[in-house]
Motif scaffolding. Structure first.
Motif, mmCIF file in Angstrom:
data_model
loop_
_atom_site.group_PDB
_atom_site.id
_atom_site.type_symbol
_atom_site.label_atom_id
_atom_site.label_comp_id
_atom_site.label_asym_id
_atom_site.label_seq_id
_atom_site.Cartn_x
_atom_site.Cartn_y
_atom_site.Cartn_z
ATOM 1 N N ARG B 218 0.824 -1.203 0.000
ATOM 2 C CA ARG B 218 0.000 0.000 0.000
ATOM 3 C C ARG B 218 0.857 1.252 0.000
ATOM 4 N N ASN B 219 1.960 1.198 0.712
ATOM 5 C CA ASN B 219 2.805 2.379 0.755
ATOM 6 C C ASN B 219 3.545 2.606 -0.545
ATOM 7 N N TYR B 222 0.826 4.205 -2.959
ATOM 8 C CA TYR B 222 0.429 5.596 -2.762
ATOM 9 C C TYR B 222 1.571 6.570 -2.991
ATOM 10 N N HIS B 226 5.067 8.273 0.652
ATOM 11 C CA HIS B 226 5.016 7.257 1.713
ATOM 12 C C HIS B 226 6.295 6.452 1.799
ATOM 13 N N MET B 229 7.647 5.103 5.199
ATOM 14 C CA MET B 229 6.870 3.976 5.715
ATOM 15 C C MET B 229 7.189 2.717 4.905
ATOM 16 N N TRP D 49 -8.853 -3.928 -5.568
ATOM 17 C CA TRP D 49 -7.583 -3.365 -5.122
ATOM 18 C C TRP D 49 -7.657 -3.106 -3.619
ATOM 19 N N VAL D 50 -6.653 -2.458 -3.085
ATOM 20 C CA VAL D 50 -6.617 -2.239 -1.634
ATOM 21 C C VAL D 50 -7.728 -1.267 -1.228
ATOM 22 N N PRO D 51 -8.148 -1.296 0.026
ATOM 23 C CA PRO D 51 -9.221 -0.412 0.456
ATOM 24 C C PRO D 51 -8.834 1.039 0.249
ATOM 25 N N GLN D 52 -9.610 1.751 -0.510
ATOM 26 C CA GLN D 52 -9.375 3.172 -0.740
ATOM 27 C C GLN D 52 -10.679 3.784 -1.233
ATOM 28 N N GLN D 54 -11.685 4.576 -3.938
ATOM 29 C CA GLN D 54 -12.211 3.947 -5.154
ATOM 30 C C GLN D 54 -13.439 3.104 -4.809
ATOM 31 N N ASN D 199 -6.205 8.084 -8.681
ATOM 32 C CA ASN D 199 -5.074 7.752 -7.826
ATOM 33 C C ASN D 199 -3.714 8.163 -8.397
ATOM 34 N N GLU D 200 -3.248 7.456 -9.404
ATOM 35 C CA GLU D 200 -1.883 7.695 -9.876
ATOM 36 C C GLU D 200 -1.682 9.151 -10.303
ATOM 37 N N VAL D 203 -1.145 11.103 -7.336
ATOM 38 C CA VAL D 203 0.200 10.884 -6.781
ATOM 39 C C VAL D 203 1.184 11.815 -7.475
ATOM 40 N N GLU D 206 0.729 15.258 -6.253
ATOM 41 C CA GLU D 206 1.253 15.382 -4.884
ATOM 42 C C GLU D 206 2.770 15.519 -4.881
ATOM 43 N N SER D 278 -0.466 4.171 5.876
ATOM 44 C CA SER D 278 -0.250 3.747 4.505
ATOM 45 C C SER D 278 -0.841 4.725 3.496
ATOM 46 N N THR D 279 -1.759 5.554 3.917
ATOM 47 C CA THR D 279 -2.266 6.569 2.990
ATOM 48 C C THR D 279 -2.694 7.794 3.779
ATOM 49 N N SER D 280 -2.860 8.898 3.063
ATOM 50 C CA SER D 280 -3.237 10.122 3.787
ATOM 51 C C SER D 280 -4.696 10.457 3.484
ATOM 52 N N GLN D 284 -7.052 10.512 -0.143
ATOM 53 C CA GLN D 284 -8.310 9.797 -0.299
ATOM 54 C C GLN D 284 -9.459 10.753 -0.626
ATOM 55 N N MET D 287 -9.221 11.452 -4.179
ATOM 56 C CA MET D 287 -9.659 10.260 -4.907
ATOM 57 C C MET D 287 -11.186 10.220 -4.955
#
Lengths: 288, 269, 298, 347
Positions: B218-219, B222, B226, B229, D49-52, D54, D199-200, D203, D206, D278-280, D284, D287
């Motif tokens: 996950r890190n 993102y 990150h 981490m 995918w991972v919890p987000q 989305q 997402n991407e 990123v 950011e 793992s995320t900010s 999110q 997103m």
């Protein structure tokens, strides 16, 4: 000894469990052994075969070893003396002839755990300390723990290694290791002690000292001993009788009685009788 | 006192090496960030002090996830080890079984086992099971082969001694073959332990609900913000691998202390 | 003169134990058989059963697989575990790309292993030459062995890009430790008498290495190389899972995602074959090299 | 010697007991999470995918109790790079999955018992992003450049784009696999990277890039868009659980509506699922904003959320067929069903 219980936590635990069941089964056996050892070989031959060759290692060997006797099997390399010892130990079986131990087959004797064997090398188990190595045959016999400890202590005293009982084999010199092996062979108070050139790897000094020690131990234990060696003086010094073997094919060429008195001392090695015996045995080789 | 100074002297070089590496790393990190101004400098070589800050901040998460990974790896590892030892014993008892399985055991050693992970994952319905299975599979063969080698390493005279005691087969195993095989077993376990951790993390990276691999993933995902981490999770992963190795080594010292490797007491002369 | 028969004697007596096998003696006989195996004349027949038996077992397994016995046993569908025939079909259909990907993956593995082995050997040399500081460094390198490769993959990708370089780097790191540890062992476990001999020649440090330590380490080096063949294949393939656009690892993870299971399995089969071939080549090299080595010594 | 021994013994004990505790506590965690209410019907949802954010709608539906109102006990299973939701649902590891249509089609062709029941994202979120300095101002400029995609079923829109502009992926440019990070793009290894708007692309922003620094090729604008996040179910399961499926979709869509209306709360419910660190939250939130544009595009009737657009599905299936994702043209009748959506809207 505290180390045992902690280090081998699991192992020891399990060992104890198995031991108790063993003890119940045959705890009595060691007490009721009847002492009638006597080895008889009748026309024993040993033929080794491969697809292309045949080698007669032993031919028609007939011997008779009395109870409590100390006998040496003497001969040059390749004369079949080790083979003969292994036949007696039931490690191999002869192609011809018969072998009786205390009137029974060698196998019966082995299964009744009548043998103590000392090999050319000490064959100590690396993972056991000195006392545990000596303990091994007693564990196999199912002797009770308290009794085992007593016996190991006295054996250690016998071979003069009291101070080394908590050492691992690698921490000992070659001579010490061989003494541990002897103590282990004696632990079960075997009726028959079979020794296959046990001191051949040692230097002359240690060897002579160990010879004397062996005799003093034997005098206390009183087993029948069959001792394989290629050293004439060693065989004379130790034995009641020397069985001289000759090679190609291996056969018994003569039996020499050793009339030297017991207990034997290092001084005897310089006596004229000793030298006479040496030259007698040498002659019997040349006669071949 | 005496022991302590020996210990110090023995570990001093390693200690100095570590300090040196850390300093070098910090310097490289600084160089990359400020001098060469490389893209994504902090992702490539992050400041160690930043990592330490991250560790203190997210220590609990890292610990919990690391523990999840470690216990899955450990369960798989134990399972694989037990199966491996069993197979080795069977192979040493029966020529038949050995001839049947040995070639496959050797061949599978040469197969990149971790490559199987996605497929195992596809077949299994449960990530936990997949993790355990892969960790176990990885453990299985090195343990079986090394254990077998150990069981076989018993020398003929030692066996004849047992024979002369009229020892029953299980006695021979208990008193002779097993202890003689312990060093072999441990060398197998030492190979397998870090691999089991690797296997568990790999499955987690493919997608799982918990474990250090999951936060690693996950890190990464993102992005560079990150990266501290992410690097922390890498360090935790490495730490788990090293830990597993050390645990096995320590166990070996207890269960097989007679080995030649443990004989020299001092460090360097 | 007398030595040879004695040696044979021992062999025969072992064989004799086999003959006497009572039920107690069984385990004893096992060892004897192993030791004597090669000396037997009826070797050929033995070899035949040795290869035939597993072969038959393998064939039976594949047939059970093909006939979906496993599928019904474990409640699997063919899209989960494809049949051998479809795997073979996929292999034939995609042979060109499989071959080129296998070549790609193998080059990563071989190159990485070469770099790793050379580096590891270099570390071992240094650690033996300056033991006090070298050993400390060796401990650190050894701990690399325990670092999960999967954690290395993204980092190597950052450092070396998404090309072959990052996988070569992964393999290098994975193989370096085993080589360093083994070679160091080989160089330091030298017969003290041989060292004394070197001293008596007033040999310089580098000469001791050249004539004694390096040669002594060769068997250990080959052990490490053999361990490393497997490790390098794993490293290359797992590395490809993440960022590669080529190679068996890429194709494996990709085909599973697009429901081309047979193709995924054929990647595994090809990887396995490649791994075995790689191993056999190293083993062959060991035979040649060590034969030369021992003949040099006599 | 003695002291050494004692130290060893203590260490051994510590070791054994920590191992024990670790294993025990791991077991505890598992058993603690299994408290289901008898009355609620359990449904397992497999994320792509991972919890987000989305998937914010589903988390929102859990948090706000929408599922519970429908009598469902929904468990959300996270995905990952190698988790294939289609396979998970076919295996029975989950009842309903979220995937992309382009990924669903080949799995259906392979015989996996799957059928689409709802289309959550009405637009494609995929873009090709490049830095201005690379000089890609229109898709033609991709010639000779290095273009990245995650592959594994995500590449077909890009392939269709190439095709539209007569670019051959093997000779005219280099089309490479992109990791699940933007590292390759950021470090300049890839000229044009695939990115999801939600997402991407965020990123990249950011990391300090301004939108004006970047050039974006939108698949929707180019007419090569394929349908993405959908909801599909195991056919066998669906046969017996149509009611449950309808309830699930209804509550999920309600969750999405709520999430779009109140992004802050939605993100809170996402953050409670994502691992700490793992995320900010900001990421999110962004997103969530972008995702809302895909679910409820401008001019789209809010009443139609989740509806499967026949025309768009056909375009997706055609592209999939053209680029070899599926060998035969898709059987649209079996690929998806409007039945569940109709049931949802009945009430």
């Amino acid at each position: 000894m505290k180390r045992d219980t902690t280090c081998y936590l699991v192992v020891i635990l399990l060992t104890n469990m198995t031991l108790t069941s063993e003890t119940q089964e045959k705890g009595e056996i060691s007490m009721t052994i009847v002492r009638t050892p006597e080895i008889q070989l009748d026309q024993v031959s040993m033929l080794y075969k491969t697809d292309t060759t045949e080698v007669l290692a032993l031919k028609d060997v007939t011997v008779d070893i009395k109870q409590g006797e100390f006998v040496s099997l003497l001969g040059p390399s390749g004369c079949g003396k080790t083979t003969l010892l292994r036949i007696m130990a039931d490690l191999i079986q002869p192609t011809n002839g018969e072998i009786k131990v205390a009137g029974e087959t060698a196998r019966t004797a082995r299964l009744a755990q009548k043998y103590g064997i000392v090999f050319q090398s000490p064959v100590l188990y690396d993972w056991r300390k000195v006392k545990q190595n000596i303990n091994l045959p007693l564990e196999m016999l199912g002797v009770k723990k308290a009794e085992r400890e007593d016996r190991v202590d006295s054996l250690l005293e016998l071979v003069g290694l009291e101070d080394f009982k908590d050492k691992y084999p690698w921490q000992l010199s070659g001579g010490m290791q061989q003494r541990v092996a002897i103590a282990r062979a004696l632990a079960m108070e075997p009726e028959i002690l079979l020794m296959d050139e046990p001191f051949s790897a040692l230097d002359e000094f240690s060897r002579e000292r160990l010879n004397e020690e062996l005799l003093s131990i034997w005098s206390k234990v009183g087993s029948t001993v069959v001792f394989v060696t290629h050293s004439i003086p060693e065989s004379i010094f130790l034995s009641d009788r020397v069985f001289v073997l000759s090679p190609h094919p291996g056969r018994l060429s003569s039996i020499v009685d050793i009339p030297l008195p017991r207990p034997r001392t290092q001084g005897m090695r310089n006596s004229p009788e000793f030298f006479q015996l040496i030259s007698d045995i040498r002659d019997s080789f040349e006669g071949v | 006192m005496g022991m302590q100074s020996v210990l110090n002297r023995r570990w001093l070089p390693t200690f100095v090496w570590i300090i040196g590496l850390v300093l070098f790393w910090e310097l490289a990190s600084w160089f990359l960030l400020h001098v060469s101004e490389a893209p994504m400098a902090q992702s490539k070589i992050p400041y160690i002090h930043e990592l330490i800050i991250t560790f203190t901040e997210y220590g609990t998460t890292l610990f919990i996830e690391g523990r999840a990974t470690f216990s899955n790896a450990a369960i798989g590892f134990l399972l694989g080890a037990v199966l491996g030892v069993t197979l080795a014993v069977l192979m040493s008892v029966s020529k038949w079984i050995e001839q049947l399985t040995f070639p496959y055991a050797v061949a599978s050693q040469m197969i990149p086992i971790l490559g199987l992970a996605p497929i195992v994952y596809g077949i299994m319905r449960d990530e936990q099971v997949a993790r355990i299975l892969i960790a176990g599979y990885i453990t299985f063969f090195p343990v079986a082969l090394n254990m077998l080698r150990g069981l076989r390493s018993v020398d003929t005279s030692a066996l004849e001694l047992m024979y002369s005691y009229a020892a029953k087969p299980w006695m021979i195993y208990w008193k002779l073959r097993f202890p003689a095989a312990l060093p072999g077993l441990f060398s197998g376990l030492k190979i397998a332990a870090p691999l089991a951790v690797t296997g568990a993390i790999l499955v987690e990276l493919m997608g799982a609900q918990n474990g250090i691999g999951v936060i690693m993933l996950r890190n990464l995902y993102y992005g560079p913000s990150h990266n501290y981490m992410f690097w922390s999770t890498v360090i935790v992963g490495a730490f788990l691998g090293v830990m597993s190795y050390l645990i096995i080594s320590l166990l070996e010292r207890f269960l097989a202390p007679w080995q030649a490797d443990f004989r020299t007491n001092g460090g360097d002369r | 003169m007398e030595e040879k028969p004695v040696e044979k004697n021992m062999g025969w007596s072992d064989q004799a134990i086999v003959k006497t096998t009572s039920k107690y003696a069984k385990p004893v006989s096992k060892v004897s058989i192993d030791k004597q195996k090669s000396k037997y004349k009826h070797q050929l027949g033995k070899k035949l059963t040795q290869t035939l038996l597993p072969l038959i077992a393998g064939v039976i397994m594949i047939m059970l697989w093909e006939w979906q016995v496993f599928h019904s046993l474990f409640n699997l569908q063919t899209y989960q575990l494809p049949l051998p025939s479809t795997i073979v079909e996929a292999m034939i259909d995609n042979r060109a790309i499989l071959l080129s990907y296998a070549g790609y993956t193998m080059s990563e593995a071989v190159l990485g292993m070469l770099f790793g082995s050379v580096l590891g050997f270099g570390f071992a040399l240094t650690a033996t030459a300056w033991p006090k500081w070298g050993k400390g460094g060796l401990v650190l390198i050894a701990s690399l062995n325990a670092v999960p490769i999967v954690a290395l993959a993204p980092i190597m990708n950052l450092w070396f890009g998404d090309g072959m370089g990052s996988r070569i780097a992964i393999v290098t790191i994975m193989t370096m430790a085993a080589m360093a540890i083994n070679a160091h062992k080989g160089m330091s476990v030298v017969d003290p008498l041989a060292l004394d001999l070197m001293h008596s020649y007033a040999a310089k440090k580098h000469e001791v290495f050249r004539y004694l330590r390096v040669a002594n380490s060769l068997p250990f080096v080959f052990t490490a190389l053999k361990i490393n063949t497997t490790a390098s294949m794993i490293g290359a393939i797992v590395g490809e899972f993440f960022f590669s656009s080529k190679g068996l690892g890429y194709m494996l993870s990709n085909s599973i995602k697009v429901a081309k299971m047979p193709l995924g399995w054929s990647c595994i089969v090809v990887a396995a074959i490649a791994g075995v071939v790689f191993y056999l080549v190293v083993e062959r090299m060991e035979k040649i090299f060590l034969k030369w080595h021992s003949s040099q010594r006599i | 010697m003695n002291r050494n021994l004692k130290a060893h013994r203590v260490m051994f004990m510590v070791l054994v007991s920590t191992l024990f505790v670790l294993l025990l506590s791991a077991c505890d965690n598992d058993s603690a999470s299994g408290n289901t209410d008898d009355e609620l019907i359990p449904v397992k949802l497999q994320l792509k995918w991972v919890p987000q954010a989305q998937f914010a709608g589903y988390f929102m539906a859990i948090e706000q109790g929408y599922y519970e109102e429908e009598g469902l006990d929904v468990e959300i299973v996270a995905g990952g790079p190698d988790i294939v939701p289609e396979q998970q649902v076919a295996n029975g590891a989950a009842d309903i999955g979220i995937g992309w249509v382009a990924s669903l089609l080949p799995h259906q062709e392979q015989g996996l018992p799957l059928v689409q029941i709802s289309q959550v994202y009405q637009k494609s979120g995929l873009v090709l992003v490049s830095k201005n300095e690379v000089g890609i101002s229109s898709p033609e400029d991709l010639a000779g450049k290095k273009v990245g995609n995650w592959m594994g079923g995500n590449e077909f829109e890009i392939l269709a784009l190439f095709d539209k502009y007569g670019l051959d992926q093997n000779s005219d440019l280099s089309f490479v696999k992109q990791g699940f990070t933007m590292d390759q793009f950021l470090s300049g290894e890839i000229d044009a990277a695939s990115a999801m708007t939600y997402n991407e692309y965020q990123v990249v922003l950011e990391e300090g890039f301004a939108e004006s620094d970047l050039h974006v090729i939108d698949m929707n604008d180019e007419g090569v868009a394929m349908l993405e996040d959908n909801l599909f179910a195991n056919t066998e399961w669906l046969e017996e659980n149509k009611e449950t499926a309808a309830k699930f979709v209804r509550a999920s869509l309600k969750g999405w509506e709520a999430a779009i209306e109140d992004p802050e709360t939605a993100v809170d419910s996402v953050m409670s699922e994502a691992e700490e660190g793992s995320t900010s939250r900001d990421h999110q939130l962004k997103m969530m904003e972008e995702v809302a544009k895909l679910i409820l595009p401008e001019g789209f009737d809010p009443a139609d959320i989740g509806k499967i657009d026949d025309e768009m599905f056909k375009q997706t299936a055609d592209i999939a067929h053209e680029y070899g994702v599926i060998e035969e043209p898709a059987d649209l009748d079996k690929a998806y069903t409007h039945e569940i959506m109709e049931m949802v809207n009945e009430e």
